[in-house]
Design an enzyme around this catalytic site. Structure first.
Site, PDB file in Angstrom:
ATOM      1  N   GLN A  83      27.682  54.610  24.895  1.00 43.14           N
ATOM      2  CA  GLN A  83      28.007  56.017  25.203  1.00 43.14           C
ATOM      3  C   GLN A  83      27.924  56.923  23.969  1.00 43.14           C
ATOM      4  O   GLN A  83      27.555  58.094  24.072  1.00 43.14           O
ATOM      5  CB  GLN A  83      29.402  56.065  25.847  1.00 43.14           C
ATOM      6  CG  GLN A  83      29.438  55.266  27.152  1.00 43.14           C
ATOM      7  CD  GLN A  83      30.823  54.788  27.551  1.00 43.14           C
ATOM      8  OE1 GLN A  83      31.826  55.240  27.010  1.00 43.14           O
ATOM      9  NE2 GLN A  83      30.885  53.869  28.506  1.00 43.14           N
ATOM     10  N   TRP A  85      25.684  55.456  31.043  1.00 43.80           N
ATOM     11  CA  TRP A  85      24.268  55.752  31.268  1.00 43.80           C
ATOM     12  C   TRP A  85      23.980  56.188  32.706  1.00 43.80           C
ATOM     13  O   TRP A  85      23.204  57.107  32.952  1.00 43.80           O
ATOM     14  CB  TRP A  85      23.394  54.582  30.840  1.00 43.80           C
ATOM     15  CG  TRP A  85      21.932  54.936  30.880  1.00 43.80           C
ATOM     16  CD1 TRP A  85      20.955  54.277  31.541  1.00 43.80           C
ATOM     17  CD2 TRP A  85      21.282  56.060  30.237  1.00 43.80           C
ATOM     18  NE1 TRP A  85      19.738  54.905  31.363  1.00 43.80           N
ATOM     19  CE2 TRP A  85      19.922  55.998  30.559  1.00 43.80           C
ATOM     20  CE3 TRP A  85      21.733  57.102  29.423  1.00 43.80           C
ATOM     21  CZ2 TRP A  85      18.990  56.940  30.100  1.00 43.80           C
ATOM     22  CZ3 TRP A  85      20.811  58.041  28.963  1.00 43.80           C
ATOM     23  CH2 TRP A  85      19.456  57.949  29.297  1.00 43.80           C
ATOM     24  N   ASP A 136      20.583  40.567  33.920  1.00 42.44           N
ATOM     25  CA  ASP A 136      21.133  41.539  32.978  1.00 42.44           C
ATOM     26  C   ASP A 136      21.024  40.953  31.578  1.00 42.44           C
ATOM     27  O   ASP A 136      21.547  39.870  31.293  1.00 42.44           O
ATOM     28  CB  ASP A 136      22.602  41.769  33.351  1.00 42.44           C
ATOM     29  CG  ASP A 136      23.141  43.053  32.784  1.00 42.44           C
ATOM     30  OD1 ASP A 136      22.821  43.364  31.617  1.00 42.44           O
ATOM     31  OD2 ASP A 136      23.874  43.751  33.506  1.00 42.44           O
ATOM     32  N   SER A 186      26.058  57.726  34.733  1.00 42.24           N
ATOM     33  CA  SER A 186      26.585  59.089  34.885  1.00 42.24           C
ATOM     34  C   SER A 186      25.647  60.094  34.227  1.00 42.24           C
ATOM     35  O   SER A 186      25.392  61.181  34.762  1.00 42.24           O
ATOM     36  CB  SER A 186      27.981  59.202  34.265  1.00 42.24           C
ATOM     37  OG  SER A 186      28.881  58.372  34.955  1.00 42.24           O
ATOM     38  N   HIS A 229      26.644  48.127  35.948  1.00 44.28           N
ATOM     39  CA  HIS A 229      25.562  47.132  35.898  1.00 44.28           C
ATOM     40  C   HIS A 229      25.156  46.749  37.323  1.00 44.28           C
ATOM     41  O   HIS A 229      23.972  46.752  37.665  1.00 44.28           O
ATOM     42  CB  HIS A 229      26.030  45.892  35.137  1.00 44.28           C
ATOM     43  CG  HIS A 229      26.323  46.169  33.695  1.00 44.28           C
ATOM     44  ND1 HIS A 229      25.543  45.666  32.682  1.00 44.28           N
ATOM     45  CD2 HIS A 229      27.296  46.896  33.093  1.00 44.28           C
ATOM     46  CE1 HIS A 229      26.030  46.073  31.521  1.00 44.28           C
ATOM     47  NE2 HIS A 229      27.104  46.808  31.743  1.00 44.28           N
ATOM     48  N   ALA A 244      30.703  51.532  23.505  1.00 44.52           N
ATOM     49  CA  ALA A 244      29.383  50.916  23.714  1.00 44.52           C
ATOM     50  C   ALA A 244      28.252  51.921  23.520  1.00 44.52           C
ATOM     51  O   ALA A 244      28.247  52.676  22.553  1.00 44.52           O
ATOM     52  CB  ALA A 244      29.335  50.239  25.093  1.00 44.52           C
TER      53      ALA A 244
HETATM   54  C1  UDX Z   1      29.286  51.309  31.311  1.00 40.02           C
HETATM   55  C2  UDX Z   1      28.294  51.905  30.281  1.00 40.02           C
HETATM   56  O1  UDX Z   1      28.741  52.878  29.472  1.00 40.02           O
HETATM   57  C3  UDX Z   1      26.991  52.199  30.868  1.00 40.02           C
HETATM   58  O2  UDX Z   1      26.176  53.006  30.064  1.00 40.02           O
HETATM   59  C4  UDX Z   1      26.408  50.874  31.052  1.00 40.02           C
HETATM   60  O3  UDX Z   1      25.087  50.950  31.430  1.00 40.02           O
HETATM   61  C5  UDX Z   1      27.283  50.157  32.060  1.00 40.02           C
HETATM   62  O4  UDX Z   1      28.643  50.082  31.611  1.00 40.02           O
HETATM   63  P1  UDX Z   1      30.509  52.777  33.335  1.00 40.02           P
HETATM   64  O5  UDX Z   1      31.775  53.080  32.629  1.00 40.02           O
HETATM   65  O6  UDX Z   1      30.635  52.092  34.608  1.00 40.02           O
HETATM   66  O7  UDX Z   1      29.408  51.997  32.508  1.00 40.02           O
HETATM   67  O8  UDX Z   1      29.751  54.198  33.505  1.00 40.02           O
HETATM   68  P2  UDX Z   1      28.411  54.580  34.200  1.00 40.02           P
HETATM   69  O9  UDX Z   1      27.250  53.854  33.644  1.00 40.02           O
HETATM   70  O10 UDX Z   1      28.343  56.044  34.119  1.00 40.02           O
HETATM   71  O11 UDX Z   1      28.575  54.102  35.708  1.00 40.02           O
HETATM   72  C6  UDX Z   1      29.604  54.540  36.542  1.00 40.02           C
HETATM   73  C7  UDX Z   1      29.072  54.585  37.958  1.00 40.02           C
HETATM   74  O12 UDX Z   1      30.183  54.737  38.835  1.00 40.02           O
HETATM   75  C8  UDX Z   1      28.143  55.759  38.216  1.00 40.02           C
HETATM   76  O13 UDX Z   1      27.048  55.338  38.987  1.00 40.02           O
HETATM   77  C9  UDX Z   1      28.995  56.746  38.996  1.00 40.02           C
HETATM   78  O14 UDX Z   1      28.273  57.499  39.942  1.00 40.02           O
HETATM   79  C10 UDX Z   1      29.967  55.837  39.695  1.00 40.02           C
HETATM   80  N1  UDX Z   1      31.247  56.534  39.925  1.00 40.02           N
HETATM   81  C11 UDX Z   1      32.071  56.830  38.897  1.00 40.02           C
HETATM   82  C12 UDX Z   1      31.569  56.878  41.214  1.00 40.02           C
HETATM   83  O15 UDX Z   1      30.801  56.626  42.159  1.00 40.02           O
HETATM   84  N2  UDX Z   1      32.754  57.503  41.424  1.00 40.02           N
HETATM   85  C13 UDX Z   1      33.618  57.800  40.431  1.00 40.02           C
HETATM   86  O16 UDX Z   1      34.681  58.370  40.739  1.00 40.02           O
HETATM   87  C14 UDX Z   1      33.273  57.453  39.117  1.00 40.02           C
END
Ligand code: UDX
Length: 487
Positions: free
Chosen positions: A400, A378, A124, A380, A20, A398
């Site tokens: 996903q 989202w 948000d 990713s 977020h 959620a």
């Molecule tokens: C969750 C939800 O599933 C997502 O869809 C929602 O919008 C926010 O909460 P999260 O588990 O954090 O999110 O996944 P994601 O939305 O994919 O965000 C992860 C972020 O961390 C990405 O921007 C990714 O690039 C970053 N990341 C992840 C890194 O920079 N390094 C890592 O090793 C892993």
């Protein structure tokens, strides 16, 4: 005592979680060049981590009208870990953060030194109380949801699903869902956002997400991190209920493109809340093109040791080199490195690389990466689409669950292994994507091109962003400042 505020002052307030905060900081990066005052409100906990692990402070100091503020999320300092504490935060934000947020909005609503009074809040949409506070204090509010349009729309249709008897459900998870317009042909129970699996409609998390989504109709507008060519039909469905909708994603690419044009791109712009281990980039340099599967389950997912081992065996048996992010707080039931079977250790030394946190955007853009085993968060998903990397989806929770259905059935840029994680399935799916990439690459490349063009000059996300900026400016001109509405 009514004031004119010609220069906009926007308060941006993300839900305190990596995905977020990350995307809302990218939004801030897009608003800063429009010469408006931005106050970015982080939780105290996340803010300290952001300052510790990134160059965010230096990066944003380039914009004199930008400043960070922070506020408690209500959790104790040692109470922040993964998905469970995120659910707990719904309660503490309401009981502890809400009155402090209200005080902050009141103080920002009076001009301070050279800073004009607050003219708009971008919050948000999952934070339950922000619209109440904004309405009470008579400040225009724009809701930002960090999820996909498809998951937002499914949440929005929940009352319809209940009325049609499609929710709650038990038993066969493959029963088709018919009450989400635009998704009739392919949506099954198992593809609905995971909170819809609640057996009782009064489940707390289900109710929180349901009411936060319905309340979006009270906001002046909605921002989504998506783009017209990706989710056009669903965006049209949403517009039928919420006409003021700005699709301005993929935000990571949109802000990067704009910063590059202004020669302002910093190499460390990832906004990570963990220490980035860059050693994996060297390891990737030593791998052949498109040979590596990158594995990451995002910032919140937690798995038991048994699940971890199933993934590990599956990856090793696929014979494919892998780069795997295993966060320090992502495994329950013992230390990750404890009692790992010798064959896994050997194979990992030979063709694997494990890190605690990777520079994901850079990893996905690396020529050695040929596939992404992802939890379908989202951010990713968008990052993978943008870099043209096909996905193997293992949604955790959620939004996903529905994102992964769109990846496999609608956009056809990956495969979906939701609700299974045995070693045989992992091996099969990883091989399927890595060894038969060509079959997916037509749609993967097509979507990557569309993602690039929507954030380029003349692209849809660009023009939606211009429209958003224009509307924020007009709010500053017209907003009558500031008195709580009489009840
Ligand atoms: C969750 C939800 O599933 C997502 O869809 C929602 O919008 C926010 O909460 P999260 O588990 O954090 O999110 O996944 P994601 O939305 O994919 O965000 C992860 C972020 O961390 C990405 O921007 C990714 O690039 C970053 N990341 C992840 C890194 O920079 N390094 C890592 O090793 C892993």
């Amino acid at each position: 005592m009514e004031r004119e505020a010609a220069v906009p002052h926007v308060l941006i307030f993300p839900f305190p979680a990596q995905g977020h905060m990350n995307s809302m900081l990218k939004l801030a990066e897009l608003l800063c060049p429009a010469d408006m005052y931005i106050t970015f409100l982080n939780s105290d906990h996340n803010h300290q981590r952001l300052l510790r692990f990134t160059d965010a402070e230096a990066r944003f100091s380039h914009w004199p009208k930008f400043r960070f503020e922070s506020i408690t999320d209500g959790l104790p300092d040692d109470g922040h870990c993964s998905a469970e504490s995120t659910f707990e935060m719904f309660n503490t934000l309401e009981s502890i953060t809400r009155p402090l947020f209200r005080d902050l909005v009141i103080s920002l609503s009076h001009p301070q030194q050279e800073i004009p009074p607050l003219s708009c809040i971008i919050a948000d949409g999952i934070i339950p109380f922000v619209i109440d506070v904004a309405e009470e204090l008579n400040i225009p509010i724009i809701s930002f949801r960090t999820i996909s349009a498809c998951s937002f729309w499914a949440y929005f249709c929940i009352p319809k699903l209940i009325a049609a008897g499609e929710l709650p459900f038990q038993g066969d998870m493959d029963v088709p869902i018919k009450s989400v317009p635009g998704m009739e042909g392919f949506l099954r129970r198992r593809d609905l956002p995971s909170f819809c699996r609640a057996e009782e409609l009064n489940d707390h998390v289900f109710q929180t997400v349901l009411s936060a989504t319905q309340e979006t109709t009270r906001a002046s507008a909605l921002i989504l991190n998506s783009f017209e060519d990706l989710e056009g039909p669903i965006l049209s469905e949403i517009r039928s209920r919420l006409p003021k909708l700005y699709a301005i994603g993929p935000l990571h690419a949109h802000s990067k493109t704009r910063l590059l044009e202004q020669s302002l791109l910093s190499s460390l712009s990832a906004n990570s809340l963990w220490e980035v281990d860059r050693s994996c980039m060297k390891w990737l340099d030593s791998q052949p093109p498109k040979s590596v599967v990158y594995v990451s389950f995002g910032s919140l997912a937690v798995v038991g040791r048994e699940t971890l081992l199933e993934f590990w065996y599956g990856l090793v048996r696929s014979g494919i080199p892998f780069l795997w992010v295993v966060r320090s707080d992502s495994v329950t039931g013992g230390n990750v490195n404890e009692e790992i079977p010798g064959e896994l250790v050997e194979a990992t030394t030979e063709r694997g690389c494990l890190v605690g946190w990777a520079p994901q955007e850079e990893v996905l853009a690396h020529p050695a990466v040929g596939g992404f085993l992802t939890h379908s968060g989202w951010n990713s998903t968008l990052e993978s689409i943008y870099t043209g990397v096909p996905m193997i989806c293992w949604p955790y929770f959620a939004d996903q669950q529905i994102n992964s259905r769109f990846v496999s059935e609608v956009w056809r840029v990956g495969v979906d292994m939701k609700d299974t994680c045995d070693r045989g399935t992992v091996e099969k799916m990883v091989k399927e994507v890595m060894e038969r990439r060509e079959e997916l690459m037509g749609s993967v490349d097509r979507l990557a091109k569309l993602a690039r063009s929507c954030v380029s000059q003349g692209g849809s996300s660009r023009s939606n962003m211009d429209r958003l900026i224009k509307d924020i400016r007009s709010m500053a001109r017209s907003s009558p400042k500031l008195h709580p509405k009489k009840k």
